[in-house]
Design an enzyme around this catalytic site. Structure first.
Site, PDB file in Angstrom:
ATOM      1  N   HIS A 125       9.372  -3.361   3.587  1.00 51.22           N
ATOM      2  CA  HIS A 125       9.013  -3.622   2.185  1.00 51.22           C
ATOM      3  C   HIS A 125      10.270  -3.930   1.375  1.00 51.22           C
ATOM      4  CE1 HIS A 125       5.622  -0.854   3.425  1.00 51.22           C
ATOM      5  NE2 HIS A 125       4.950  -1.872   2.923  1.00 51.22           N
TER       6      HIS A 125
ATOM      7  N   ARG B 157       2.560   2.765   9.645  1.00 47.45           N
ATOM      8  CA  ARG B 157       1.799   3.558  10.625  1.00 47.45           C
ATOM      9  C   ARG B 157       2.678   4.086  11.764  1.00 47.45           C
ATOM     10  NH1 ARG B 157      -2.539  -0.329   9.138  1.00 47.45           N
ATOM     11  NH2 ARG B 157      -4.251   0.896   8.265  1.00 47.45           N
TER      12      ARG B 157
ATOM     13  N   GLN C  77       5.603 -11.281   7.737  1.00 50.76           N
ATOM     14  CA  GLN C  77       5.110 -12.026   8.901  1.00 50.76           C
ATOM     15  C   GLN C  77       4.355 -11.126   9.887  1.00 50.76           C
ATOM     16  OE1 GLN C  77       8.093 -14.033  11.388  1.00 50.76           O
ATOM     17  NE2 GLN C  77       6.663 -13.718  13.077  1.00 50.76           N
TER      18      GLN C  77
ATOM     19  N   MET D  23       0.849  -1.200   0.000  1.00 50.95           N
ATOM     20  CA  MET D  23       0.000   0.000   0.000  1.00 50.95           C
ATOM     21  C   MET D  23       0.885   1.251   0.000  1.00 50.95           C
ATOM     22  SD  MET D  23      -3.482  -0.916   1.965  1.00 50.95           S
ATOM     23  CE  MET D  23      -2.950  -0.640   3.639  1.00 50.95           C
ATOM     24  N   GLY D  24       2.158   1.089  -0.352  1.00 49.17           N
ATOM     25  CA  GLY D  24       3.038   2.244  -0.475  1.00 49.17           C
ATOM     26  C   GLY D  24       3.594   2.718   0.854  1.00 49.17           C
TER      27      GLY D  24
ATOM     28  N   LEU E 191       6.731   3.051   1.434  1.00 47.99           N
ATOM     29  CA  LEU E 191       7.614   1.894   1.603  1.00 47.99           C
ATOM     30  C   LEU E 191       8.718   2.160   2.626  1.00 47.99           C
ATOM     31  CD1 LEU E 191       7.991   0.907  -2.170  1.00 47.99           C
ATOM     32  CD2 LEU E 191       6.245   0.182  -0.529  1.00 47.99           C
TER      33      LEU E 191
ATOM     34  N   ASP F 181       2.012  -9.200   9.434  1.00 39.34           N
ATOM     35  CA  ASP F 181       0.578  -9.373   9.180  1.00 39.34           C
ATOM     36  C   ASP F 181       0.270 -10.868   9.128  1.00 39.34           C
ATOM     37  OD1 ASP F 181      -0.018  -6.527   8.780  1.00 39.34           O
ATOM     38  OD2 ASP F 181       1.280  -6.749   7.046  1.00 39.34           O
TER      39      ASP F 181
HETATM   40  O1  PAF Z   1      -0.263  -5.718   3.607  1.00 33.80           O
HETATM   41  C1  PAF Z   1      -0.646  -4.814   2.845  1.00 33.80           C
HETATM   42  O2  PAF Z   1       0.050  -3.826   2.594  1.00 33.80           O
HETATM   43  C2  PAF Z   1      -2.036  -4.923   2.211  1.00 33.80           C
HETATM   44  O3  PAF Z   1      -2.940  -5.522   3.079  1.00 33.80           O
HETATM   45  C3  PAF Z   1      -2.013  -5.621   0.848  1.00 33.80           C
HETATM   46  C4  PAF Z   1      -1.563  -7.063   0.953  1.00 33.80           C
HETATM   47  C5  PAF Z   1      -1.105  -4.863  -0.116  1.00 33.80           C
HETATM   48  C6  PAF Z   1      -3.430  -5.633   0.253  1.00 33.80           C
HETATM   49  O4  PAF Z   1      -3.924  -4.347   0.098  1.00 33.80           O
END
Ligand code: PAF
Length: 294
Positions: free
Chosen positions: A37, A187, A148, A30-31, A33, A150
């Site tokens: 990421h 966040r 991990q 979702m950017g 980064l 999430d």
């Molecule tokens: O983990 C995330 O950033 C989001 O939940 C995902 C997997 C890109 C889906 O929008």
């Protein structure tokens, strides 16, 4: 790096890579980064000939009172990081591309989406599963990478891939942490200096439980007590639970299989999640599915 904004351009770019005989790896994001990421992208680069990254802040996974409108974003920094990491294709779809008018079909995840975050974010995993299924269909990757941190998201996606016979393997990459242990998250930028200090109590609790586990503690309530003792810094604890790491069902007696302690809490108005894997015999990376196939 090719930057594409719609599915037609994406398909052309991916087809060209596939025609070169390259295995396609995919990192959906979702950017905004960060190093977490970057570590997913590096893993992807090391295991696949070509790397596709998507950036899309998916509205269907946010509840009405959540932070969709204020979700942090810095597209310029994201693009330079992707360029630096030698990403092959960066997919930046618009909301209209992902959800054209009259969109009405959703993926409904089952039991695995119910506990933990599922209790506090109704509809969240329905939105995640739907957008990830769409992205998989658009990119058609061989292997897709998730963090991990999430953990429940990875369980929901693995279940969906299996249940719907999606032709993609899922790799789960260990959580990256700040020097003091705080799990990296987009966040974290919301945290004031005082909240940042207090947020640390989440990872400290998890590490305390992990230390006890490594020293031989297997009693579920004692392990949970270790984690809870440290959670003084949070303002509102949503859950701190010990679960089977695959099914996410609660483990109430002994930890006799690979388990996870999962936490979600508000520090100020920021909701943070974190978890630690407790693995009695297997290597954590085995559980995480690095190399697991569907
Ligand atoms: O983990 C995330 O950033 C989001 O939940 C995902 C997997 C890109 C889906 O929008």
């Amino acid at each position: 790096m090719r930057v594409v904004h719609n599915v037609a351009e994406l398909r052309i770019a991916v087809k060209a890579l596939r025609e070169e005989g390259l295995r396609i790896g995919f990192v959906p994001t979702m950017g905004f980064l960060h190093e977490g990421h970057a570590s997913l992208i590096r893993q992807c680069k090391s295991r696949c000939g070509a790397t596709v990254v998507s950036i899309f802040v998916n509205p269907t996974q946010f509840g009405p009172a959540e932070d969709l409108s204020s979700y942090p974003s810095d597209l310029e920094a994201d693009q330079s990081l992707c360029l630096k990491l030698d990403v092959n294709v960066l997919f930046l779809p618009t909301a209209a591309e992902m959800y054209p008018s009259n969109f009405q079909t959703f993926i409904e995840p089952g039991q695995v989406a119910e506990p933990l975050c599922g209790k506090f974010r109704p509809g969240h995993f329905r939105g995640v599963a739907t957008v990830v299924a769409k992205l998989f269909n658009m990119v058609q990757p061989d292997l897709a990478f998730f963090g991990q941190k999430d953990l429940q998201q990875t369980a929901v996606i693995k279940r969906m891939v299996k249940d719907l016979n999606l032709p993609v393997d899922i790799a789960v990459v260990p959580t990256l942490r700040e020097h003091d242990g705080l799990a990296l998250s987009s966040r974290n930028v919301y945290l004031s200096p005082d909240e940042r200090k207090r947020a640390l109590s989440i990872s400290l609790g998890l590490f305390a439980a992990e230390t006890a586990f490594k020293a031989g503690e297997r009693n579920a309530s004692d392990l949970l007590a270790r984690a809870n003792e440290c959670l003084w810094g949070v303002d509102q604890l949503q859950y701190c639970e010990l679960v089977d790491a695959q099914s996410l069902e609660p483990l109430v007696h002994q930890v006799d299989r690979t388990a996870a302690i999962c936490v979600a809490a508000f520090v100020g108005s920021t909701r943070l999640i974190d978890n630690i894997i407790l693995s009695p015999n297997a290597e954590a990376s085995g559980l995480l599915g690095l190399g697991a196939s569907t």
